[in-house]
Design a protein around this motif. Sequence first.
Motif, mmCIF file in Angstrom:
data_model
loop_
_atom_site.group_PDB
_atom_site.id
_atom_site.type_symbol
_atom_site.label_atom_id
_atom_site.label_comp_id
_atom_site.label_asym_id
_atom_site.label_seq_id
_atom_site.Cartn_x
_atom_site.Cartn_y
_atom_site.Cartn_z
ATOM 1 N N SER A 164 0.507 -1.504 -0.041
ATOM 2 C CA SER A 164 0.288 -0.087 -0.148
ATOM 3 C C SER A 164 0.531 1.465 -0.139
ATOM 4 O O SER A 164 1.233 1.765 0.686
ATOM 5 C CB SER A 164 -0.797 -0.379 1.347
ATOM 6 N N ILE A 165 1.237 1.511 -1.120
ATOM 7 C CA ILE A 165 2.606 2.734 -0.971
ATOM 8 C C ILE A 165 2.203 3.483 -2.412
ATOM 9 O O ILE A 165 1.628 2.290 -2.944
ATOM 10 C CB ILE A 165 3.817 2.723 -1.100
ATOM 11 N N VAL A 166 2.639 4.234 -2.574
ATOM 12 C CA VAL A 166 2.987 5.013 -3.759
ATOM 13 C C VAL A 166 4.224 5.203 -4.044
ATOM 14 O O VAL A 166 5.240 5.381 -3.617
ATOM 15 C CB VAL A 166 2.519 6.613 -3.724
ATOM 16 N N THR A 167 4.441 4.771 -5.122
ATOM 17 C CA THR A 167 6.193 5.007 -6.152
ATOM 18 C C THR A 167 6.031 5.816 -7.462
ATOM 19 O O THR A 167 5.317 5.706 -7.857
ATOM 20 C CB THR A 167 6.642 3.614 -5.731
ATOM 21 N N LEU A 168 7.930 6.087 -7.160
ATOM 22 C CA LEU A 168 7.616 6.699 -8.772
ATOM 23 C C LEU A 168 8.589 6.165 -9.610
ATOM 24 O O LEU A 168 9.644 4.764 -8.976
ATOM 25 C CB LEU A 168 8.502 7.928 -8.319
ATOM 26 N N ARG A 169 8.395 5.782 -10.977
ATOM 27 C CA ARG A 169 8.968 4.804 -11.424
ATOM 28 C C ARG A 169 9.315 6.174 -13.156
ATOM 29 O O ARG A 169 8.621 6.351 -13.320
ATOM 30 C CB ARG A 169 8.174 3.875 -12.206
#
Length: 782
Positions: free
Chosen positions: A188-193
């Motif tokens: 349950s995380i927001v990550t940058l790609r």
Amino acid sequence: MNEKVLRVLEFDKIRERVVALCATPYGSELALQLAPLSTFEEVNHALDLAEEGEFFYRISGSIDLPVTHDLRPAVHVAQLGGVLSPRDLAGLAITSKKSRQLARQLVNLAENHEQLTILPGYDEALHVPREFDEEVENCLDENAEILDRASATLREIRSEIRSVQSRVKRTLEEMLRSPSVMRYLQESIVTLRGDRYCLAVRADSQGQIRGVVHDVSASGATVFIEPERVVQLSNKLRQLESEEKKEIEKILIRLSGMAAIYAEQFQALFAALAVVDLTLAKARHAHAIRGTKPLIAKDSVVKIRAGRHPLIDKDRVVPLDIRLGGEFHQLVITGPNTGGKTVALKTLGLFVLMALTGLYLPAVEGTEIGFFHSVHADIGDEQSIEQSLSTFSSHMVNIIRILKEADDKSLLLFDELGAGTDPTEGAALAMAILDDLRVRRIPTVATTHYSELKAYAFTTPGTMNASVEFDVETLAPTYRLLMGVPGRSNAFAIAGRLGLDARLIEAASAKIESHDARVEDLISQLQLNVSVTQKEANELARERALAEQLRDELHRRKLQDEAEEVARKRKAMEDMRASVRKVERELETLLSELREAKAHGKKLKDHELTEIRKRVEGLLPASDLKRSAHRRERVPLHAGDEARVLSLGGQTATLLDRIGKDEWSVAIGSMKMKVTEAELELVRKAHKVPKPVAMIKRTSTDIKPEIDLRGVTVDEALREVDQYLDRAVMSGYPQVTLIHGKGTGALRRGIMEYLRNHPHVKAARAGVEGEGGNGVTVVELK
């Protein structure tokens, strides 16, 4: 100057030290170019500048120079129309601002210290208009990041970027909290790609989340998907970021244009900063070596007083006294190996190089260095394997070159002259070389082991012996240089101390020719005498230094006492002024109350006047009043006298009538009151008017010795003054006071102008302290 000589005499190490003490790349670059200067005037100017730098450093202590990278290439880029980086612009702004502060510091010090005359001359060059650094500071923060306020457009773009980012974050957080989405997530995380916001979705649930796949984990278990709901917002964010970059580019172009406008001023600033930085680095170096300013002579002389080699530990180095020039221009130094001959030779050569470069020397004041056009040195092992030259041959090649290049303005330094070959031939060759140099009057210093050279120096005019001292008891050199005394080998003494059989030492002594033995004995006795004399001279020097120290301490204490006395007087004056201001404020309040009472026709009663007097007395300590009364000489007072009322802050009053033995009725302006005689101090005795032939009768008893004109116009005041002076003359007053107040001064000037031609006026003046000062005009009547 030959770079090899600078290296042999270790001047390059001194130069490296100065470079390390520079704070800016401009000063460091200038320090790397340090070398002996070519004219007498340049050397003296460099030393004068170093002296100012030492004074500035000593007075100011820590000096804040602009510490940045080299900005000269950036200014060149700006001149060519290029765009500077935020880092370069921030560096230019810091350099401009701090250089301006440095210039102000120099000018302020120059105003109070006449010793500073050269450094303040760089004031103008250290100035770039403050508009540049103020504009840069308005656009960049301390980390050289562009601020929102750099332009209105940038502020709007960044505001919109933050708004879009907030919407993206809010959308993703809603999805993370949604049960319909959470069950498909790996985490349950927001990550940058890349630059895209993604959710970590399980690979087996990839089809459950609509969006764009940007990455897959190494294990393949996680797929990073940008949800369809934020794709449009992310695209908008990228567009805004592109607009932000373009606006930042415009801002940098504008600031770079300003840098180009001031490019010439920046180049002048860098040049001035280099000189100031190098000057301060020289001052720091002088402080580190405890250096003094040498005297530069036009003649080829050297007079080193207690000189210490700057590269030897200051706790171990032995001070040397070395002289060359005057009655002799050749010096032959003898003594045992490791005794300090080469150190003495290098110390002399290095001191000459340092002085001619404009550096302070680690020596006692009074050290004098001649202006030599060149310095030549043959020191160390010059053996050359590449050229198949022996040590002797290498030395000879170097010496031949030196003999060709040298003249009477050169300084020649030879270490172990004639060594490396047969001693007899080597000594003969050394004497021939010294003879040639003596005839050409070229200043020369040579070290040697050859006994023949001791005799040569003793018998040859213009040549002086010197030796390094050796302590036979400790079998160690003292490293002291003895002028006028040849050195001994001390071989027999050293061998004996080390335990060689005395019989062998006696046998060796017998093999020495008798005249050589006598010479050694004479040298031994001479060294003993010189040693005793030197000890006595050192004792006298210590006593003289102690006397000078005591004198300086007494002078310092005297200056300190004078400074403390000035400070005490200044504080007392400030306290007195504060008290006077307090009294004036209170009196003004009282006078306002009295004027208000008078305006309303209210007559003050005695107890009210007494109360007012107590209020005034409360402004000053009673003890002060009593002491003042006690100190005053008691002068008989009479009606009509003018006196200061001490309890009223020194207000001037006219004595009306004595009441009892020690009390008087007095008039202060229109106010009458009772005071004790102890509170009065006579200002002026009553003016006795000679009795005229005709009797004059006062027309009115209401005329007072003063008139209050405050609050009226100039025209109204002049009419009142004219009428008042008529009545005052008729009343027989010799002197009256016109009260007009200070205000703008217009009323006072109008009255003074009017009185100049008035028929009743003999003289008019402004009031003095105690009479009302510039707030009144005192008129003497005819």
